[in-house]
Write an enzyme that holds these catalytic residues in place. Structure first.
Site, PDB file in Angstrom:
ATOM      1  N   ASP A 182      46.992  26.399 -70.402  1.00  0.00           N
ATOM      2  CA  ASP A 182      47.492  25.400 -69.222  1.00  0.00           C
ATOM      3  C   ASP A 182      48.591  26.071 -68.807  1.00  0.00           C
ATOM      4  N   CYS A 233      26.999  24.687 -56.095  1.00  0.00           N
ATOM      5  CA  CYS A 233      27.307  23.482 -55.271  1.00  0.00           C
ATOM      6  C   CYS A 233      26.249  23.380 -54.107  1.00  0.00           C
ATOM      7  N   CYS A 246      25.871  20.127 -51.380  1.00  0.00           N
ATOM      8  CA  CYS A 246      26.468  18.946 -51.669  1.00  0.00           C
ATOM      9  C   CYS A 246      27.939  18.993 -51.302  1.00  0.00           C
ATOM     10  N   CYS A 276      32.073  15.306 -53.757  1.00  0.00           N
ATOM     11  CA  CYS A 276      33.398  15.268 -54.200  1.00  0.00           C
ATOM     12  C   CYS A 276      34.477  15.346 -53.024  1.00  0.00           C
ATOM     13  N   CYS A 295      36.630  11.706 -52.297  1.00  0.00           N
ATOM     14  CA  CYS A 295      38.254  11.391 -52.639  1.00  0.00           C
ATOM     15  C   CYS A 295      38.803  10.657 -51.759  1.00  0.00           C
ATOM     16  N   CYS A 319      46.847  14.733 -53.398  1.00  0.00           N
ATOM     17  CA  CYS A 319      46.056  14.421 -54.673  1.00  0.00           C
ATOM     18  C   CYS A 319      46.796  13.375 -55.508  1.00  0.00           C
ATOM     19  N   CYS A 355      43.452  11.447 -62.157  1.00  0.00           N
ATOM     20  CA  CYS A 355      42.404  10.997 -61.245  1.00  0.00           C
ATOM     21  C   CYS A 355      41.035  11.743 -61.802  1.00  0.00           C
ATOM     22  N   CYS A 366      36.873  12.969 -58.265  1.00  0.00           N
ATOM     23  CA  CYS A 366      35.847  14.154 -57.664  1.00  0.00           C
ATOM     24  C   CYS A 366      35.219  14.884 -58.830  1.00  0.00           C
ATOM     25  N   CYS A 380      30.222  14.270 -59.381  1.00  0.00           N
ATOM     26  CA  CYS A 380      29.674  15.631 -59.417  1.00  0.00           C
ATOM     27  C   CYS A 380      28.443  15.368 -60.093  1.00  0.00           C
TER      28      CYS A 380
HETATM   29  C1  B12 Z   1      48.805  23.061 -60.772  1.00  0.00           C
HETATM   30  C2  B12 Z   1      47.508  22.524 -61.739  1.00  0.00           C
HETATM   31  C3  B12 Z   1      46.818  21.153 -61.218  1.00  0.00           C
HETATM   32  C4  B12 Z   1      47.402  20.828 -59.916  1.00  0.00           C
HETATM   33  C5  B12 Z   1      46.661  21.352 -58.633  1.00  0.00           C
HETATM   34  C6  B12 Z   1      45.192  21.333 -58.852  1.00  0.00           C
HETATM   35  C7  B12 Z   1      44.379  22.514 -58.169  1.00  0.00           C
HETATM   36  N1  B12 Z   1      43.322  22.527 -57.898  1.00  0.00           N
HETATM   37  O1  B12 Z   1      45.038  23.647 -58.074  1.00  0.00           O
HETATM   38  C8  B12 Z   1      47.031  19.052 -60.026  1.00  0.00           C
HETATM   39  C9  B12 Z   1      48.378  18.349 -60.418  1.00  0.00           C
HETATM   40  C10 B12 Z   1      46.677  18.355 -58.738  1.00  0.00           C
HETATM   41  C11 B12 Z   1      45.938  19.311 -60.959  1.00  0.00           C
HETATM   42  C12 B12 Z   1      44.914  18.194 -61.192  1.00  0.00           C
HETATM   43  C13 B12 Z   1      43.954  18.629 -62.194  1.00  0.00           C
HETATM   44  N2  B12 Z   1      43.891  18.925 -63.118  1.00  0.00           N
HETATM   45 CO1  B12 Z   1      45.002  20.794 -63.089  1.00  0.00          CO
HETATM   46  N3  B12 Z   1      45.837  22.649 -63.364  1.00  0.00           N
HETATM   47  C14 B12 Z   1      46.870  23.116 -62.685  1.00  0.00           C
HETATM   48  C15 B12 Z   1      47.092  24.417 -63.170  1.00  0.00           C
HETATM   49  C16 B12 Z   1      48.547  24.398 -64.148  1.00  0.00           C
HETATM   50  C17 B12 Z   1      47.242  25.542 -62.406  1.00  0.00           C
HETATM   51  C18 B12 Z   1      46.244  25.520 -61.393  1.00  0.00           C
HETATM   52  C19 B12 Z   1      46.437  26.525 -60.260  1.00  0.00           C
HETATM   53  O2  B12 Z   1      46.788  27.542 -60.386  1.00  0.00           O
HETATM   54  N4  B12 Z   1      46.239  26.108 -58.872  1.00  0.00           N
HETATM   55  C20 B12 Z   1      46.387  27.024 -57.852  1.00  0.00           C
HETATM   56  C21 B12 Z   1      44.904  27.048 -57.336  1.00  0.00           C
HETATM   57  C22 B12 Z   1      44.984  27.859 -56.154  1.00  0.00           C
HETATM   58  O3  B12 Z   1      44.319  27.862 -58.384  1.00  0.00           O
HETATM   59  P1  B12 Z   1      42.873  27.278 -58.752  1.00  0.00           P
HETATM   60  O4  B12 Z   1      42.419  25.847 -58.382  1.00  0.00           O
HETATM   61  O5  B12 Z   1      42.472  27.663 -60.204  1.00  0.00           O
HETATM   62  O6  B12 Z   1      41.935  28.251 -57.886  1.00  0.00           O
HETATM   63  C23 B12 Z   1      41.844  29.757 -58.200  1.00  0.00           C
HETATM   64  C24 B12 Z   1      40.347  30.031 -58.803  1.00  0.00           C
HETATM   65  O7  B12 Z   1      39.845  28.966 -59.009  1.00  0.00           O
HETATM   66  C25 B12 Z   1      39.920  30.805 -57.485  1.00  0.00           C
HETATM   67  N5  B12 Z   1      39.204  30.113 -56.618  1.00  0.00           N
HETATM   68  C26 B12 Z   1      39.035  28.890 -56.043  1.00  0.00           C
HETATM   69  N6  B12 Z   1      38.144  28.590 -55.295  1.00  0.00           N
HETATM   70  C27 B12 Z   1      37.248  29.706 -55.451  1.00  0.00           C
HETATM   71  C28 B12 Z   1      35.910  29.948 -54.789  1.00  0.00           C
HETATM   72  C29 B12 Z   1      35.381  30.951 -55.028  1.00  0.00           C
HETATM   73  C30 B12 Z   1      34.003  31.039 -54.140  1.00  0.00           C
HETATM   74  C31 B12 Z   1      35.605  31.963 -55.755  1.00  0.00           C
HETATM   75  C32 B12 Z   1      35.060  33.284 -56.210  1.00  0.00           C
HETATM   76  C33 B12 Z   1      37.093  31.878 -56.641  1.00  0.00           C
HETATM   77  C34 B12 Z   1      37.812  30.572 -56.190  1.00  0.00           C
HETATM   78  O8  B12 Z   1      41.052  31.304 -56.573  1.00  0.00           O
HETATM   79  C35 B12 Z   1      42.109  30.527 -56.976  1.00  0.00           C
HETATM   80  C36 B12 Z   1      43.112  31.268 -56.875  1.00  0.00           C
HETATM   81  O9  B12 Z   1      43.270  32.127 -57.787  1.00  0.00           O
HETATM   82  C37 B12 Z   1      45.864  24.541 -64.334  1.00  0.00           C
HETATM   83  C38 B12 Z   1      46.233  25.597 -65.475  1.00  0.00           C
HETATM   84  C39 B12 Z   1      46.212  27.121 -64.981  1.00  0.00           C
HETATM   85  N7  B12 Z   1      47.457  27.662 -65.747  1.00  0.00           N
HETATM   86  O10 B12 Z   1      45.410  27.644 -64.447  1.00  0.00           O
HETATM   87  C40 B12 Z   1      45.346  23.317 -64.772  1.00  0.00           C
HETATM   88  C41 B12 Z   1      44.003  22.982 -64.629  1.00  0.00           C
HETATM   89  C42 B12 Z   1      43.268  23.534 -63.282  1.00  0.00           C
HETATM   90  N8  B12 Z   1      43.812  21.476 -64.342  1.00  0.00           N
HETATM   91  C43 B12 Z   1      42.923  20.923 -65.405  1.00  0.00           C
HETATM   92  C44 B12 Z   1      42.498  19.839 -65.114  1.00  0.00           C
HETATM   93  C45 B12 Z   1      41.734  19.010 -66.250  1.00  0.00           C
HETATM   94  C46 B12 Z   1      43.020  18.832 -64.166  1.00  0.00           C
HETATM   95  C47 B12 Z   1      42.488  17.336 -63.900  1.00  0.00           C
HETATM   96  C48 B12 Z   1      41.057  17.035 -63.724  1.00  0.00           C
HETATM   97  C49 B12 Z   1      43.615  16.372 -64.468  1.00  0.00           C
HETATM   98  C50 B12 Z   1      43.011  14.966 -64.070  1.00  0.00           C
HETATM   99  N9  B12 Z   1      41.898  14.419 -64.438  1.00  0.00           N
HETATM  100  O11 B12 Z   1      44.055  14.519 -63.372  1.00  0.00           O
HETATM  101  C51 B12 Z   1      43.020  17.148 -62.203  1.00  0.00           C
HETATM  102  C52 B12 Z   1      41.642  17.873 -61.465  1.00  0.00           C
HETATM  103  C53 B12 Z   1      41.928  17.874 -59.942  1.00  0.00           C
HETATM  104  C54 B12 Z   1      41.097  18.970 -59.097  1.00  0.00           C
HETATM  105  N10 B12 Z   1      40.170  18.441 -58.583  1.00  0.00           N
HETATM  106  O12 B12 Z   1      41.623  20.209 -59.444  1.00  0.00           O
HETATM  107  C55 B12 Z   1      42.075  21.904 -66.107  1.00  0.00           C
HETATM  108  C56 B12 Z   1      40.749  22.267 -65.117  1.00  0.00           C
HETATM  109  C57 B12 Z   1      39.426  22.535 -66.109  1.00  0.00           C
HETATM  110  C58 B12 Z   1      38.228  22.884 -65.475  1.00  0.00           C
HETATM  111  N11 B12 Z   1      37.174  22.534 -66.076  1.00  0.00           N
HETATM  112  O13 B12 Z   1      38.500  23.251 -64.310  1.00  0.00           O
HETATM  113  C59 B12 Z   1      43.020  23.278 -66.037  1.00  0.00           C
HETATM  114  C60 B12 Z   1      42.412  24.632 -66.258  1.00  0.00           C
HETATM  115  C61 B12 Z   1      43.788  23.194 -67.232  1.00  0.00           C
HETATM  116  C62 B12 Z   1      43.410  23.641 -68.449  1.00  0.00           C
HETATM  117  N12 B12 Z   1      43.773  24.481 -69.255  1.00  0.00           N
HETATM  118  O14 B12 Z   1      42.135  22.985 -68.935  1.00  0.00           O
HETATM  119  N13 B12 Z   1      46.159  20.272 -61.710  1.00  0.00           N
HETATM  120  S1  SF4 Z   2      30.422  17.050 -56.196  1.00  0.00           S
HETATM  121 FE1  SF4 Z   2      30.311  18.879 -57.539  1.00  0.00          FE
HETATM  122  S2  SF4 Z   2      28.400  20.005 -56.966  1.00  0.00           S
HETATM  123 FE2  SF4 Z   2      29.133  18.684 -55.100  1.00  0.00          FE
HETATM  124  S3  SF4 Z   2      30.031  19.952 -54.006  1.00  0.00           S
HETATM  125 FE3  SF4 Z   2      31.657  18.848 -55.289  1.00  0.00          FE
HETATM  126  S4  SF4 Z   2      31.893  20.097 -56.921  1.00  0.00           S
HETATM  127 FE4  SF4 Z   2      30.078  20.895 -55.913  1.00  0.00          FE
HETATM  128  S1  SF4 Z   3      41.727  14.276 -58.407  1.00  0.00           S
HETATM  129 FE1  SF4 Z   3      41.237  12.558 -57.397  1.00  0.00          FE
HETATM  130  S2  SF4 Z   3      42.805  12.752 -55.648  1.00  0.00           S
HETATM  131 FE2  SF4 Z   3      42.639  14.494 -56.490  1.00  0.00          FE
HETATM  132  S3  SF4 Z   3      41.061  15.708 -55.245  1.00  0.00           S
HETATM  133 FE3  SF4 Z   3      39.905  14.838 -56.878  1.00  0.00          FE
HETATM  134  S4  SF4 Z   3      39.418  12.805 -56.100  1.00  0.00           S
HETATM  135 FE4  SF4 Z   3      40.741  13.518 -54.568  1.00  0.00          FE
END
Ligand code: B12
Ligand code: SF4
Ligand code: SF4
Length: 351
Positions: free
Chosen positions: A126, A180, A183, A186, A190, A209, A236, A239, A243
């Site tokens: 993380d 996905c 669908c 999510c 939200c 968020c 939260c 989403c 799913c």
């Molecule tokens: C900052 C962060 C957050 C932020 C921003 C979330 C976000 N979506 O970016 C906040 C505080 C909102 C957050 C919330 C949560 N988080 Co968080 N978070 C992180 C952290 C530290 C960095 C994520 C990041 O770099 N974000 C920037 C975006 C741009 O990056 P990304 O979402 O990973 O997207 C990249 C790839 O996925 C890819 N990508 C995206 N879309 C697509 C589509 C295609 C087709 C392709 C090919 C690639 C691709 O490109 C992006 C850029 O490189 C990571 C740990 C880490 N070091 O990665 C944990 C992490 C993502 N979080 C995690 C969790 C569990 C959560 C929560 C569920 C916690 C909660 N219940 O509140 C929520 C989920 C919210 C959500 N829907 O994402 C887990 C996710 C596990 C999983 N199965 O996905 C992680 C990996 C931590 C861990 N080590 O387990 N988080």
């Molecule tokens: S609810 Fe799950 S399957 Fe449906 S669009 Fe969102 S991530 Fe994809």
């Molecule tokens: S974690 Fe909650 S507020 Fe954030 S994108 Fe998912 S449903 Fe929306």
């Protein structure tokens, strides 16, 4: 390797090449759009380190990506209707996953070294500047859903990610297809419309968020966003709760992520002293919100529930020395005021 990972407690494991991050352009676009909000650690000099996993361990050749399930048989937000209680996100109910995954990865590194001889390795969970979901996708652990979570066809998305960077050449896995389909659940579910278009797909705007507001945001939560937070006081799950790939998601073995305190009463949370807060949440992720951040969140949740019995605890919070807690409590009191049965504006706030 997968068998070894399983023995060390990881239900999912796969290998990606340790090289340039394929999704860096997406990441930059995300940052440029301001989607990181105030999370400095995503924007500062550490952003560059994400370019290539070898910046964390120059000798790295492969990344062993692991997933650890945290789903438990307790209710989801979609089944939870108790307006007196606070919603803490599923991932934060039990032991802090950073410690649990680190211990498992230390074991895995030792087991691998037993069979290969000395190797260089680095554990990430993380907090390291590594695009965890990107590498995990390449390692075959799942696809990136529209909710931006990594989803596994069999296991859903209730799993944490961790990585072991190793100086060994291991055969890489390949990413699974995106499932996905059409669908949009999510996106529609939200409450704060935080899943927004980016390019031809979707991304998450942290500035909208609930997870960001209740965990990462320091200081005041924007007033216009408070109603959407509902009863959430930490994180939260909505989403992921909606799913379809999580409908049959397996539960975790072992007690680490079982709730220590499931949906605690809001009034009880509002009355916690700082030592009580530390004692109750010690060793869980909730401490990240800090005491005053947590009270701020509790005040918002009480304002959204707008129950008359919350007025007394909110009056106490409104007298807090912390200006942020006090202001959020006053906001909540105004909502309770509006919700008097005689008032036609009665509106407890969206779930
Ligand atoms: C900052 C962060 C957050 C932020 C921003 C979330 C976000 N979506 O970016 C906040 C505080 C909102 C957050 C919330 C949560 N988080 Co968080 N978070 C992180 C952290 C530290 C960095 C994520 C990041 O770099 N974000 C920037 C975006 C741009 O990056 P990304 O979402 O990973 O997207 C990249 C790839 O996925 C890819 N990508 C995206 N879309 C697509 C589509 C295609 C087709 C392709 C090919 C690639 C691709 O490109 C992006 C850029 O490189 C990571 C740990 C880490 N070091 O990665 C944990 C992490 C993502 N979080 C995690 C969790 C569990 C959560 C929560 C569920 C916690 C909660 N219940 O509140 C929520 C989920 C919210 C959500 N829907 O994402 C887990 C996710 C596990 C999983 N199965 O996905 C992680 C990996 C931590 C861990 N080590 O387990 N988080
Ligand atoms: S609810 Fe799950 S399957 Fe449906 S669009 Fe969102 S991530 Fe994809
Ligand atoms: S974690 Fe909650 S507020 Fe954030 S994108 Fe998912 S449903 Fe929306």
């Amino acid at each position: 390797m997968r068998a070894l990972a399983r023995e060390c407690g990881f239900e999912l494991a796969g290998v990606a090449r340790a090289g340039p991050a394929e999704d860096m352009a997406r990441y930059r676009e995300w940052l440029a759009g301001g989607n990181a909000g105030e999370m400095r650690y995503l924007v500062d000099q550490r952003a560059e380190i994400r370019e290539d996993a070898r910046r964390l361990l120059p000798s790295a050749r492969s990344i062993i990506c692991v997933g650890k399930l945290y789903q438990t048989p307790w209710p989801h937000t979609t089944e939870f209707r108790d307006e007196d209680r606070a919603w803490i996100s599923r991932y934060a109910w039990g032991d802090d996953y950073h410690d649990v995954l680190r211990r498992g990865l230390e074991q895995l590194a030792a087991r691998i070294a037993q069979s290969t001889g000395p190797l260089e390795s680095k554990i990430c969970v993380d907090t390291a500047p590594l695009l965890e979901r990107s590498y995990a996708r390449l390692a075959g652990l799942g696809w990136i859903g529209r909710n931006t979570c990594l989803i596994n066809q069999q296991s859903g998305s209730w799993f944490f990610l961790g990585e072991l960077l190793v100086s060994l050449d291991l055969a890489p896995d390949s990413p699974p297809p995106d499932r996905c389909g059409t669908c949009r659940r999510c996106i529609d579910a939200c409450p704060t419309a935080a899943i927004v278009p980016q390019g031809s797909g979707f991304t998450l705007d942290s500035r909208l968020c609930i997870s960001y507001f209740t965990i990462e945001q320091r200081g005041a939560i924007p007033r216009e966003m408070r109603a959407g937070i509902g009863g959430h006081v930490f994180g939260c799950d909505i989403c992921q709760d909606v799913c379809p790939w999580n409908r049959r998601a397996p539960t975790t073995a072992g007690p680490a992520f079982a709730p220590r305190l499931f949906a605690p009463p809001l009034a009880q949370m509002a009355a916690l002293t700082e030592p009580e807060f530390r004692a109750i949440f010690r060793g869980t992720p909730v401490t990240r919100a800090r005491y005053t951040g947590f009270l701020r969140n509790v005040a918002v949740a009480m304002g959204n529930r707008a129950r008359p019995e919350f007025r007394a605890p909110l009056e106490k919070l409104a007298a807090s020395d912390d200006p942020v807690v006090a202001e959020h409590a006053r906001w909540a009191l105004d909502r309770c005021q509006l919700a008097r049965p005689s008032n036609p504006l009665t509106m407890p706030g969206p779930q």
